[in-house]
Scaffold this motif. Structure first.
Motif, PDB file in Angstrom:
ATOM      1  N   PRO A  51      41.814  43.357  41.761  1.00 36.43           N
ATOM      2  CA  PRO A  51      40.556  44.103  41.731  1.00 36.43           C
ATOM      3  C   PRO A  51      40.317  44.842  40.417  1.00 36.43           C
ATOM      4  O   PRO A  51      39.191  44.877  39.932  1.00 36.43           O
ATOM      5  CB  PRO A  51      40.692  45.066  42.904  1.00 36.43           C
ATOM      6  CG  PRO A  51      41.632  44.385  43.849  1.00 36.43           C
ATOM      7  CD  PRO A  51      42.583  43.632  42.985  1.00 36.43           C
ATOM      8  N   THR A  52      41.366  45.367  39.794  1.00 32.94           N
ATOM      9  CA  THR A  52      41.119  46.145  38.576  1.00 32.94           C
ATOM     10  C   THR A  52      40.791  45.254  37.385  1.00 32.94           C
ATOM     11  O   THR A  52      40.295  45.723  36.369  1.00 32.94           O
ATOM     12  CB  THR A  52      42.317  47.030  38.193  1.00 32.94           C
ATOM     13  OG1 THR A  52      43.428  46.181  37.943  1.00 32.94           O
ATOM     14  CG2 THR A  52      42.649  48.011  39.287  1.00 32.94           C
ATOM     15  N   GLU A  53      41.067  43.954  37.496  1.00 30.77           N
ATOM     16  CA  GLU A  53      40.670  43.046  36.418  1.00 30.77           C
ATOM     17  C   GLU A  53      39.264  42.507  36.657  1.00 30.77           C
ATOM     18  O   GLU A  53      38.716  41.785  35.821  1.00 30.77           O
ATOM     19  CB  GLU A  53      41.650  41.876  36.310  1.00 30.77           C
ATOM     20  CG  GLU A  53      43.078  42.272  35.964  1.00 30.77           C
ATOM     21  CD  GLU A  53      43.240  42.800  34.546  1.00 30.77           C
ATOM     22  OE1 GLU A  53      42.508  42.352  33.653  1.00 30.77           O
ATOM     23  OE2 GLU A  53      44.084  43.692  34.343  1.00 30.77           O
ATOM     24  N   LEU A  54      38.707  42.775  37.834  1.00 32.17           N
ATOM     25  CA  LEU A  54      37.383  42.260  38.213  1.00 32.17           C
ATOM     26  C   LEU A  54      37.329  40.739  38.165  1.00 32.17           C
ATOM     27  O   LEU A  54      36.316  40.151  37.810  1.00 32.17           O
ATOM     28  CB  LEU A  54      36.276  42.824  37.304  1.00 32.17           C
ATOM     29  CG  LEU A  54      36.069  44.340  37.298  1.00 32.17           C
ATOM     30  CD1 LEU A  54      35.006  44.718  36.262  1.00 32.17           C
ATOM     31  CD2 LEU A  54      35.645  44.833  38.676  1.00 32.17           C
ATOM     32  N   GLY A  75      36.382  46.400  48.456  1.00 31.21           N
ATOM     33  CA  GLY A  75      35.142  47.017  47.983  1.00 31.21           C
ATOM     34  C   GLY A  75      34.459  46.242  46.867  1.00 31.21           C
ATOM     35  O   GLY A  75      33.721  46.805  46.068  1.00 31.21           O
ATOM     36  N   GLN A  76      34.713  44.914  46.809  1.00 35.69           N
ATOM     37  CA  GLN A  76      34.076  44.113  45.756  1.00 35.69           C
ATOM     38  C   GLN A  76      33.314  42.935  46.361  1.00 35.69           C
ATOM     39  O   GLN A  76      33.353  42.697  47.563  1.00 35.69           O
ATOM     40  CB  GLN A  76      35.141  43.628  44.761  1.00 35.69           C
ATOM     41  CG  GLN A  76      35.786  44.810  44.028  1.00 35.69           C
ATOM     42  CD  GLN A  76      36.712  44.383  42.902  1.00 35.69           C
ATOM     43  OE1 GLN A  76      37.262  43.290  42.922  1.00 35.69           O
ATOM     44  NE2 GLN A  76      36.880  45.257  41.922  1.00 35.69           N
ATOM     45  N   ILE A  90      37.938  51.212  36.654  1.00 35.74           N
ATOM     46  CA  ILE A  90      37.416  50.003  37.305  1.00 35.74           C
ATOM     47  C   ILE A  90      37.799  49.988  38.783  1.00 35.74           C
ATOM     48  O   ILE A  90      36.980  49.673  39.652  1.00 35.74           O
ATOM     49  CB  ILE A  90      37.975  48.737  36.614  1.00 35.74           C
ATOM     50  CG1 ILE A  90      37.687  48.770  35.109  1.00 35.74           C
ATOM     51  CG2 ILE A  90      37.459  47.478  37.286  1.00 35.74           C
ATOM     52  CD1 ILE A  90      36.316  48.377  34.700  1.00 35.74           C
ATOM     53  N   ALA A  91      39.057  50.366  39.055  1.00 37.99           N
ATOM     54  CA  ALA A  91      39.519  50.350  40.443  1.00 37.99           C
ATOM     55  C   ALA A  91      38.707  51.309  41.300  1.00 37.99           C
ATOM     56  O   ALA A  91      38.545  51.109  42.500  1.00 37.99           O
ATOM     57  CB  ALA A  91      41.000  50.709  40.511  1.00 37.99           C
ATOM     58  N   PRO A  93      32.057  45.688  41.866  1.00 38.68           N
ATOM     59  CA  PRO A  93      32.133  46.589  43.022  1.00 38.68           C
ATOM     60  C   PRO A  93      30.881  46.483  43.888  1.00 38.68           C
ATOM     61  O   PRO A  93      29.798  46.198  43.389  1.00 38.68           O
ATOM     62  CB  PRO A  93      32.209  47.984  42.396  1.00 38.68           C
ATOM     63  CG  PRO A  93      32.375  47.812  40.943  1.00 38.68           C
ATOM     64  CD  PRO A  93      32.020  46.414  40.589  1.00 38.68           C
ATOM     65  N   MET A  94      31.054  46.719  45.184  1.00 32.64           N
ATOM     66  CA  MET A  94      29.908  46.822  46.093  1.00 32.64           C
ATOM     67  C   MET A  94      29.102  48.050  45.699  1.00 32.64           C
ATOM     68  O   MET A  94      29.677  49.065  45.327  1.00 32.64           O
ATOM     69  CB  MET A  94      30.397  47.104  47.511  1.00 32.64           C
ATOM     70  CG  MET A  94      31.307  46.081  48.054  1.00 32.64           C
ATOM     71  SD  MET A  94      30.328  45.080  49.145  1.00 32.64           S
ATOM     72  CE  MET A  94      31.598  44.173  49.964  1.00 32.64           C
ATOM     73  N   GLY A 127      35.698  51.541  41.289  1.00 31.81           N
ATOM     74  CA  GLY A 127      34.391  50.955  41.553  1.00 31.81           C
ATOM     75  C   GLY A 127      33.339  51.353  40.535  1.00 31.81           C
ATOM     76  O   GLY A 127      32.146  51.206  40.770  1.00 31.81           O
ATOM     77  N   ALA A 180      42.093  50.868  33.725  1.00 30.40           N
ATOM     78  CA  ALA A 180      42.178  50.109  34.983  1.00 30.40           C
ATOM     79  C   ALA A 180      41.744  50.976  36.162  1.00 30.40           C
ATOM     80  O   ALA A 180      41.072  50.509  37.079  1.00 30.40           O
ATOM     81  CB  ALA A 180      43.597  49.593  35.190  1.00 30.40           C
TER      82      ALA A 180
END
Ligand SMILES: Cc1cc2nc3c(=O)[nH]c(=O)nc-3n(C[C@H](O)[C@H](O)[C@H](O)COP(=O)(O)OP(=O)(O)OC[C@H]3O[C@@H](n4cnc5c(N)ncnc54)[C@H](O)[C@@H]3O)c2cc1C
Lengths: 349, 506
Positions: free
Chosen positions: A52-55, A76-77, B262-263, A166-167, B265, B259
């Motif tokens: 998730p943190t790399e999207l 949440g993505q 981004i995490a 992200p949503m 959101g 990071a």
């Protein structure tokens, strides 16, 4: 699995046989006729990596789209281009090959905007990898993005990396009574202002507008725009995306006109439904293909016969000569023996 | 030509570069001068000198001639002449490329698009601008400002670089984390093939039928066709923007904070990192107010409505604090916001002041490996005996290590190049790429052999040949021939296969 695909492709290539690449088959209706022996991608499934943190999410072609979206939602993505599924068996590979985007297209970007990398097998049976899992990459031509919307005519997309987002924290849907002409003007004017509009739809005198973003921004825009708040907004946009809205019922041919968004209403026979701020205009119409194509072309866009009960016209707007030549050369570059999805995009190849 | 007929045919220049020597120079010059206005054909070395390199000044080459057309018809005529005489063509915008993409070919013509600089149409309702390729990036935003709109991609070179060059390089900027790269903001491109045929790629509608050729033309480095017109998407200017300036006493913490944002959101409008050497280079130059004792600085911008920005800035602050920021400041007004950014934007010229020369790298890596990369770079500084300042588009993992060297000191350029080469190969090893936004050009052509397999390179050559079958547009750039990879000694081999056994070894 990959080896099995490669063998099948090599055998087909050596005998110049056609293969039809197929995932869940939910988009069988889209594009030209279905020809050749099925190359089923569904067993090549699963998420390869998701951070998730790399999207970025990387998954195999047979991965079910609903499962992928569910996994993203847990963190949440989401896939921001809001792809239509057209059935619960839809796969990621088919989604990318069809290249279709949903209601969020104008705000978030199209499917092709989110493709970061792809592993493919070309018509020689070679495994190739383009792009990657990073946001910015200009090493070599962007072949991964070229796969988006190529309708399986260039190769088997075996794995894809997509950018995820992200949503939105908050969403609201507003309804306005409006003529088509006013709606087109309004959607374009609002799109020129920094408003968190994430989708629009005009049909039968009603304009629906979805707002997405930080709670404070959505609330402020709601106050600014007025209109009537729709309770079941989320359902409306989902039904629209999946073409379960009543507009899509019945047998009349469904045309999709993509036009410059601010184009004034185009006087054509049939019932319209407008999305994407005026850029995507659906039409249930029995009008001759040439009439619709010429109207779309004159406005600077194109017309696609999206769904029809039987084949009445070629699905896609013909290409200008110079572009058609480049298309043929690209097809030959990827698939020299014409193995993949013959005639699915254009009848000549 | 059906797919069947071309089966098995490989592009002529796949194995080795073509030799374009011995062309009829007199015929070329006389034909070109017939189609160009007076003074628009530069032939003498003195006149052509300003065109001998681009932003990668270590590589220089004088061309046969420089053509300066002022209309698309002239561009088309030039291309037809060059095609008929089999002469290479190198398109050129402002020449700010950092990869040598616009460096001339010794037997070729430089085709400058700098005089095609009209904004042809600006439609505020449709939010589009139709422009010629020589229009400067910033000029589009300036023209759109009256309508509350702007062109989002903002390379640091935006006062000089052209939109045609931006398309050819698929350039990015500090705001592309949220607003996308050039490819995401260009709707339509009109380009002329080497045969003089016009291609309409994309459209002002949301999409176009057929393959997504816009995916190929963006980032094509002048190799596929010459871009003569572009329609860009304009974006509404956000009502307000604020930037958080956070200091860290450890680059690892700064990397983790990126990071973590981004995490949480959050997609900031821009998120940039500078290490201490970079900060120390820029502060005396721009007086941005950066803390000089910090090991790393992060700039994170939020834009939108005032309500949204307040909310988001609050959350960014929290995340920075939770990840060990030793100092956090939020811009109080527009002047301060611009001052905080000024240091980042002036990083290259500032570094240019503290060192006679610098070499700018452009790898992209997964964000999670930022700290690891910084540590590796520190080790390489020792190995090569050269200093390096680091500025990053941290939000999207795009690194710009600036290797300091002195071209007049024997061996320093070579050491800088080797140092840079190692960074690029580390980028690939970390799951990234050798170039995030500056392009391959001539500079990184060797490293392409590390990133791609023989089959992948062959496919790139075939894609090029689909547009430019005779390989006349920018030959020798961007996509290495197999022979070059053998020389470079770094062909990436998939699954233990023997690399191209048919080629002679030397
Ligand atoms: C100080 C500085 C800061 C920079 N910052 C950034 C940054 O933040 N982000 C970033 O992405 N880049 C950056 N760059 C790199 C550079 O500015 C970009 O690559 C820019 O897009 C190049 O534009 P140009 O007009 O100068 O093109 P040129 O350098 O003239 O040409 C670049 C390439 O494009 C081709 N080309 C140019 N015009 C056309 C055309 N009309 N048709 C076909 N091909 C064409 C050329 O053949 C060449 O291969 C920076 C450069 C400098 C010097």
């Amino acid at each position: 699995m990959i080896e099995r695909f490669r063998e099948t492709i090599r055998a087909a290539a050596s005998q110049k046989r056609a293969l039809r690449i197929r995932g869940g088959g939910t988009k069988d209706f889209y594009g030209g006729p279905l020809r050749g022996e099925i190359l089923d991608t569904r067993d090549h499934a699963g998420v390869v990596s998701y951070e998730p943190t790399e999207l970025v999410v990387t998954a195999r072609c047979g991965t079910r789209l609903d499962e992928l979206e569910r996994m993203l939602a847990e963190r949440g993505q989401r896939l921001a281009f809001e792809p239509p599924h057209f059935g619960e068996t839809a796969t990621l590979g088919g989604c990318v090959a069809a290249g279709l985007s949903g209601p969020r297209r104008m705000a978030a970007g199209a499917l092709r905007d989110f493709v970061l990398g792809a592993k493919i097998i070309d018509g020689r049976g070679d495994s190739l990898s383009f792009g990657g899992q990073v946001m910015k990459n200009v090493a070599g031509y962007d072949v991964a993005r070229l796969m988006a919307g190529s309708l399986g005519t260039l190769g088997v997309i075996v794995e894809v990396s997509l950018k995820v987002l992200p949503m939105p924290a908050s969403e609201a849907t507003l309804r306005f009574e409006m003529t088509q002409e006013d709606a087109i003007g309004t959607m374009n004017r609002w799109a020129g202002r920094p408003l968190p509009i994430s989708a629009t739809c005009w049909h039968a005198g009603q304009l629906m507008v979805r707002l997405s973003g930080a709670a404070a921004g959505v609330a402020a825009a709601q106050r600014d725009l007025g209109g009537e708040t729709v309770e079941e907004g989320a359902r409306f946009w989902c039904e629209l995306r999946e073409q379960r809205h009543r507009f899509f019922e019945g047998p009349a041919p469904l045309w999709r006109l993509a036009l410059p968004p601010a184009t004034a209403p185009v006087p054509l026979a049939g019932e319209p439904l407008i999305e994407w701020g005026g850029g995507e205009r659906w039409l249930r119409s029995e009008a001759p293909a040439e009439v619709l194509r010429e109207a779309a072309r004159a406005a600077g866009g194109h017309a696609c016969l999206f769904r029809a009960p039987f084949e009445t016209a070629e699905p896609f707007q013909p290409l200008a000569q110079a572009l058609a030549r480049i298309h043929r050369s690209l097809k030959a570059a990827f698939d020299p023996n014409g193995v993949f999805n013959r005639g699915r995009m254009y009848p000549e190849w | 030509m059906s797919p069947m007929e071309t089966a098995g045919v490989e592009p002529a220049d796949f194995l080795a570069e073509r030799d374009f020597g011995g062309r009829d120079r007199e015929a070329l010059l006389s034909e070109l001068s017939r189609v160009l206005p007076r003074g628009a054909l530069l032939v003498s070395p003195e006149d052509a000198r300003p065109y001998e390199c681009d932003g990668l000044t270590a590589y220089r080459q004088l061309p046969l001639a420089v053509a300066l057309p002022d209309s698309e018809d002239q561009v088309r005529a030039i291309l037809r002449i060059c095609a008929s005489l089999d002469v290479p063509v190198v398109a050129r915008g402002a020449g700010t490329s950092l990869s040598g993409g616009a460096m001339p070919h010794k037997d070729g013509v430089v085709l400058s698009l700098a005089r095609l600089r009209s904004i042809l149409a600006l439609d505020p309702l449709a939010r589009t601008a139709r422009v010629q390729p020589g229009v400067r990036n910033l000029a589009i935003s300036e023209a759109a400002a009256a309508h509350g709109l702007y062109y989002a991609p903002d390379p640091s070179s935006q006062i000089a670089c052209t939109i045609g060059g931006n398309v050819a390089e698929n350039s990015g900027g500090v705001h592309c984390l949220k607003y996308g790269l050039t490819v995401h903001n260009v709707l339509r491109v009109r380009a002329i093939t080497i045969e003089g045929e016009a291609l309409e790629i994309g459209s002002e509608a949301p999409d176009a039928p057929g393959y997504d050729l816009a995916a190929l033309i963006n980032g094509s480095e002048g190799m596929l066709a010459v871009i003569t017109e572009i329609t860009v998407r304009l974006t509404p200017k956000p009502l307000t923007a604020k930037v958080v300036l956070a200091a860290f006493d450890d680059v690892v913490h700064a990397g983790d904070a990126v990071a973590a944002v981004i995490a949480a959101g959050i997609i900031p409008a821009g998120m940039e990192m500078m290490d201490q050497p970079a900060t120390r280079a820029v502060e005396p130059f721009v007086h941005a107010g950066y803390p000089l004792d910090a090991k790393a600085l992060l700039l994170a911008e939020s834009d939108g409505t005032p309500e949204e920005v307040e909310e988001e800035i609050g959350r960014i602050r929290e995340v920075m604090a939770a990840n060990g920021a030793t100092g956090i400041r939020v811009s109080r007004d527009e002047a301060e916001r611009l001052r905080f950014w000024s240091g980042r934007k002036a990083a290259f010229p500032a570094v240019g002041r503290i060192s006679p020369d610098y070499y700018c790298m452009d790898g992209t890596i997964p964000r999670k490996r930022l700290a690891e990369m910084l540590t590796a770079i520190a080790t390489l500084e020792g190995k090569y005996g050269l200093r390096c300042c680091n500025v990053f588009h941290a939000g999207d993992g795009n690194l710009h290590p600036l290797i300091l060297y002195d071209a007049n000191a024997a061996g320093e350029l070579e050491r800088a190049e080797e140092f840079g080469g190692e960074i690029l190969e580390l980028s690939v090893e970390y799951g990234g790429t050798i170039t995030g936004e500056h392009g391959v050009g001539i500079e990184k052509i060797g490293q392409m052999c590390s990133q791609f397999s023989r089959q992948e390179l062959a496919m790139f050559h075939r894609v090029k040949a689909a547009f430019d079958p005779r390989g006349l547009l920018n030959p020798g750039k961007a996509i290495p021939t197999l022979n070059r990879c053998v020389e470079f000694g770094r062909l990436h081999v998939h699954k233990g296969g023997v690399p191209h056994p048919e080629l002679p070894r030397f």
